[in-house]
Design a protein around this motif. Structure first.
Motif, PDB file in Angstrom:
ATOM      1  N   SER A  38      -3.189 -61.599   0.794  1.00  0.00           N
ATOM      2  CA  SER A  38      -3.265 -62.985   0.342  1.00  0.00           C
ATOM      3  C   SER A  38      -4.021 -63.048  -0.982  1.00  0.00           C
ATOM      4  CB  SER A  38      -3.985 -63.851   1.380  1.00  0.00           C
ATOM      5  OG  SER A  38      -5.368 -63.518   1.413  1.00  0.00           O
ATOM      6  N   SER A  39      -3.865 -64.152  -1.682  1.00  0.00           N
ATOM      7  CA  SER A  39      -4.582 -64.300  -2.954  1.00  0.00           C
ATOM      8  C   SER A  39      -6.089 -64.312  -2.732  1.00  0.00           C
ATOM      9  CB  SER A  39      -4.126 -65.566  -3.683  1.00  0.00           C
ATOM     10  OG  SER A  39      -4.323 -66.702  -2.879  1.00  0.00           O
ATOM     11  N   GLU A  40      -6.531 -64.807  -1.586  1.00  0.00           N
ATOM     12  CA  GLU A  40      -7.967 -64.810  -1.279  1.00  0.00           C
ATOM     13  C   GLU A  40      -8.486 -63.378  -1.102  1.00  0.00           C
ATOM     14  OE1 GLU A  40      -5.808 -66.799   0.658  1.00  0.00           O
ATOM     15  OE2 GLU A  40      -6.221 -68.555  -0.588  1.00  0.00           O
ATOM     16  N   GLU A  41      -7.696 -62.529  -0.447  1.00  0.00           N
ATOM     17  CA  GLU A  41      -8.113 -61.141  -0.239  1.00  0.00           C
ATOM     18  C   GLU A  41      -8.182 -60.381  -1.565  1.00  0.00           C
ATOM     19  OE1 GLU A  41      -6.497 -59.612   3.975  1.00  0.00           O
ATOM     20  OE2 GLU A  41      -4.941 -60.397   2.641  1.00  0.00           O
ATOM     21  N   LEU A  42      -7.301 -60.744  -2.505  1.00  0.00           N
ATOM     22  CA  LEU A  42      -7.246 -60.043  -3.786  1.00  0.00           C
ATOM     23  C   LEU A  42      -8.143 -60.664  -4.845  1.00  0.00           C
ATOM     24  CD1 LEU A  42      -3.437 -59.288  -4.039  1.00  0.00           C
ATOM     25  CD2 LEU A  42      -5.279 -57.674  -3.555  1.00  0.00           C
ATOM     26  N   GLU A  43      -8.778 -61.784  -4.499  1.00  0.00           N
ATOM     27  CA  GLU A  43      -9.647 -62.444  -5.473  1.00  0.00           C
ATOM     28  C   GLU A  43     -10.736 -61.465  -5.916  1.00  0.00           C
ATOM     29  OE1 GLU A  43     -12.093 -66.608  -5.922  1.00  0.00           O
ATOM     30  OE2 GLU A  43     -11.571 -65.889  -3.938  1.00  0.00           O
ATOM     31  N   GLY A  44     -10.863 -61.287  -7.193  1.00  0.00           N
ATOM     32  CA  GLY A  44     -11.866 -60.371  -7.714  1.00  0.00           C
ATOM     33  C   GLY A  44     -11.382 -58.950  -7.922  1.00  0.00           C
ATOM     34  N   VAL A  45     -10.138 -58.646  -7.528  1.00  0.00           N
ATOM     35  CA  VAL A  45      -9.592 -57.299  -7.729  1.00  0.00           C
ATOM     36  C   VAL A  45      -8.769 -57.299  -9.013  1.00  0.00           C
ATOM     37  CG1 VAL A  45      -8.028 -55.522  -6.822  1.00  0.00           C
ATOM     38  CG2 VAL A  45      -9.503 -56.799  -5.262  1.00  0.00           C
ATOM     39  N   ARG A  46      -9.058 -56.343  -9.880  1.00  0.00           N
ATOM     40  CA  ARG A  46      -8.279 -56.166 -11.110  1.00  0.00           C
ATOM     41  C   ARG A  46      -7.632 -54.794 -11.082  1.00  0.00           C
ATOM     42  NH1 ARG A  46     -11.837 -56.666 -16.125  1.00  0.00           N
ATOM     43  NH2 ARG A  46     -10.508 -54.891 -16.374  1.00  0.00           N
ATOM     44  N   VAL A  47      -6.443 -54.714 -11.666  1.00  0.00           N
ATOM     45  CA  VAL A  47      -5.708 -53.453 -11.714  1.00  0.00           C
ATOM     46  C   VAL A  47      -5.382 -53.146 -13.171  1.00  0.00           C
ATOM     47  CG1 VAL A  47      -3.666 -52.194 -10.932  1.00  0.00           C
ATOM     48  CG2 VAL A  47      -4.654 -53.975  -9.476  1.00  0.00           C
ATOM     49  N   THR A  48      -5.768 -51.974 -13.612  1.00  0.00           N
ATOM     50  CA  THR A  48      -5.383 -51.484 -14.935  1.00  0.00           C
ATOM     51  C   THR A  48      -4.840 -50.074 -14.756  1.00  0.00           C
ATOM     52  OG1 THR A  48      -7.573 -50.575 -15.454  1.00  0.00           O
ATOM     53  CG2 THR A  48      -7.186 -52.874 -16.070  1.00  0.00           C
ATOM     54  N   GLN A  49      -4.527 -49.450 -15.851  1.00  0.00           N
ATOM     55  CA  GLN A  49      -4.064 -48.072 -15.759  1.00  0.00           C
ATOM     56  C   GLN A  49      -4.556 -47.283 -16.959  1.00  0.00           C
ATOM     57  OE1 GLN A  49       0.256 -49.258 -16.297  1.00  0.00           O
ATOM     58  NE2 GLN A  49       0.329 -47.169 -17.134  1.00  0.00           N
ATOM     59  N   ARG A  50      -4.697 -46.000 -16.724  1.00  0.00           N
ATOM     60  CA  ARG A  50      -5.003 -45.043 -17.777  1.00  0.00           C
ATOM     61  C   ARG A  50      -3.955 -43.947 -17.641  1.00  0.00           C
ATOM     62  NH1 ARG A  50      -9.680 -43.953 -16.242  1.00  0.00           N
ATOM     63  NH2 ARG A  50      -9.303 -41.914 -15.353  1.00  0.00           N
ATOM     64  N   GLY A  51      -2.883 -44.108 -18.393  1.00  0.00           N
ATOM     65  CA  GLY A  51      -1.753 -43.192 -18.241  1.00  0.00           C
ATOM     66  C   GLY A  51      -1.131 -43.358 -16.865  1.00  0.00           C
ATOM     67  N   LYS A  52      -1.114 -42.272 -16.094  1.00  0.00           N
ATOM     68  CA  LYS A  52      -0.516 -42.300 -14.756  1.00  0.00           C
ATOM     69  C   LYS A  52      -1.536 -42.593 -13.660  1.00  0.00           C
ATOM     70  CE  LYS A  52       3.081 -39.064 -16.041  1.00  0.00           C
ATOM     71  NZ  LYS A  52       3.839 -37.881 -15.681  1.00  0.00           N
ATOM     72  N   ILE A  53      -2.762 -42.889 -14.061  1.00  0.00           N
ATOM     73  CA  ILE A  53      -3.839 -43.184 -13.112  1.00  0.00           C
ATOM     74  C   ILE A  53      -3.989 -44.698 -12.967  1.00  0.00           C
ATOM     75  CG2 ILE A  53      -6.306 -42.926 -12.599  1.00  0.00           C
ATOM     76  CD1 ILE A  53      -4.810 -40.265 -12.608  1.00  0.00           C
ATOM     77  N   VAL A  54      -3.943 -45.192 -11.742  1.00  0.00           N
ATOM     78  CA  VAL A  54      -4.191 -46.600 -11.456  1.00  0.00           C
ATOM     79  C   VAL A  54      -5.701 -46.782 -11.352  1.00  0.00           C
ATOM     80  CG1 VAL A  54      -3.841 -48.476  -9.798  1.00  0.00           C
ATOM     81  CG2 VAL A  54      -2.003 -46.817 -10.221  1.00  0.00           C
ATOM     82  N   VAL A  55      -6.234 -47.762 -12.061  1.00  0.00           N
ATOM     83  CA  VAL A  55      -7.668 -48.016 -12.060  1.00  0.00           C
ATOM     84  C   VAL A  55      -7.922 -49.358 -11.371  1.00  0.00           C
ATOM     85  CG1 VAL A  55      -9.726 -48.312 -13.492  1.00  0.00           C
ATOM     86  CG2 VAL A  55      -7.906 -46.751 -14.234  1.00  0.00           C
ATOM     87  N   LEU A  56      -8.695 -49.316 -10.277  1.00  0.00           N
ATOM     88  CA  LEU A  56      -9.048 -50.524  -9.537  1.00  0.00           C
ATOM     89  C   LEU A  56     -10.462 -50.941  -9.909  1.00  0.00           C
ATOM     90  CD1 LEU A  56      -7.639 -49.629  -5.995  1.00  0.00           C
ATOM     91  CD2 LEU A  56      -6.507 -50.829  -7.881  1.00  0.00           C
TER      92      LEU A  56
END
Length: 90
Positions: A38-56
Protein backbone atom coordinates in the motif's frame (compact mmCIF):
# COMPACT_ATOMS: atom_id res chain seq x y z
CA UNK A 1 25.91 -7.18 -36.36
CA UNK A 2 27.69 -4.34 -34.54
CA UNK A 3 24.79 -1.96 -35.16
CA UNK A 4 22.26 -4.40 -33.64
CA UNK A 5 24.42 -4.77 -30.52
CA UNK A 6 24.67 -1.01 -30.11
CA UNK A 7 20.96 -0.43 -30.67
CA UNK A 8 19.85 -2.85 -27.93
CA UNK A 9 18.93 -1.14 -24.66
CA UNK A 10 20.73 -2.58 -21.61
CA UNK A 11 18.16 -4.22 -19.27
CA UNK A 12 18.87 -1.78 -16.44
CA UNK A 13 18.03 1.15 -18.77
CA UNK A 14 14.67 -0.11 -20.05
CA UNK A 15 11.82 2.14 -18.94
CA UNK A 16 8.25 1.37 -17.97
CA UNK A 17 7.07 1.08 -21.57
CA UNK A 18 10.22 -0.36 -23.16
CA UNK A 19 11.87 2.96 -24.00
CA UNK A 20 15.40 3.96 -23.02
CA UNK A 21 15.37 5.46 -19.53
CA UNK A 22 18.53 6.10 -17.54
CA UNK A 23 16.55 5.32 -14.34
CA UNK A 24 14.45 2.56 -15.89
CA UNK A 25 15.40 -0.17 -13.42
CA UNK A 26 14.52 2.00 -10.42
CA UNK A 27 11.18 2.97 -11.96
CA UNK A 28 10.28 -0.63 -12.74
CA UNK A 29 11.22 -1.75 -9.23
CA UNK A 30 9.12 1.03 -7.70
CA UNK A 31 6.20 -0.01 -9.90
CA UNK A 32 6.58 -3.61 -8.66
CA UNK A 33 6.66 -2.36 -5.04
CA UNK A 34 3.47 -0.37 -5.62
CA UNK A 35 1.75 -3.52 -6.92
CA UNK A 36 2.63 -5.41 -3.71
CA UNK A 37 2.38 -2.77 -0.96
CA UNK A 38 0.00 0.00 0.00
CA UNK A 39 1.07 3.62 -0.35
CA UNK A 40 1.15 3.85 3.45
CA UNK A 41 3.59 0.93 3.67
CA UNK A 42 5.84 2.53 1.04
CA UNK A 43 5.69 6.00 2.54
CA UNK A 44 9.25 7.11 3.10
CA UNK A 45 10.80 4.49 0.78
CA UNK A 46 12.83 5.80 -2.16
CA UNK A 47 14.26 3.73 -4.98
CA UNK A 48 17.25 4.75 -7.09
CA UNK A 49 19.82 2.83 -9.02
CA UNK A 50 23.54 2.76 -9.56
CA UNK A 51 23.97 0.88 -12.80
CA UNK A 52 22.52 -2.58 -12.24
CA UNK A 53 22.30 -2.12 -8.46
CA UNK A 54 18.95 -1.12 -6.94
CA UNK A 55 19.46 1.34 -4.09
CA UNK A 56 16.80 1.50 -1.36
CA UNK A 57 16.61 4.58 0.88
CA UNK A 58 14.32 5.69 3.70
CA UNK A 59 12.55 3.65 6.32
CA UNK A 60 10.48 0.47 6.46
CA UNK A 61 8.29 -1.08 9.13
CA UNK A 62 10.40 -4.18 9.87
CA UNK A 63 12.97 -6.70 8.64
CA UNK A 64 10.28 -8.82 6.99
CA UNK A 65 9.18 -5.94 4.77
CA UNK A 66 12.79 -5.15 3.89
CA UNK A 67 13.38 -8.77 2.89
CA UNK A 68 10.27 -8.68 0.66
CA UNK A 69 11.46 -5.44 -0.97
CA UNK A 70 14.86 -6.95 -1.70
CA UNK A 71 13.29 -10.11 -3.12
CA UNK A 72 11.01 -8.10 -5.42
CA UNK A 73 13.86 -5.83 -6.54
CA UNK A 74 16.10 -8.77 -7.41
CA UNK A 75 13.38 -10.19 -9.67
CA UNK A 76 13.48 -7.09 -11.90
CA UNK A 77 15.23 -7.68 -15.20
CA UNK A 78 18.66 -6.08 -15.13
CA UNK A 79 19.08 -6.05 -11.34
CA UNK A 80 22.16 -7.81 -10.02
CA UNK A 81 22.03 -6.59 -6.43
CA UNK A 82 20.23 -4.44 -3.87
CA UNK A 83 21.89 -1.93 -1.58
CA UNK A 84 20.03 -1.41 1.70
CA UNK A 85 22.52 0.62 3.74
CA UNK A 86 20.27 3.66 3.34
CA UNK A 87 17.28 1.91 4.96
CA UNK A 88 16.37 2.19 8.62
CA UNK A 89 13.61 0.47 10.58
CA UNK A 90 10.74 2.61 11.86
Amino acid sequence: MTSSLLSKIPPERVGLTGEYDHSGLAKRVLQAFQAEFSSEELEGVRVTQRGKIVVLLGSVADDHMLARLVWIALRAEGAIGVETTGIRLK
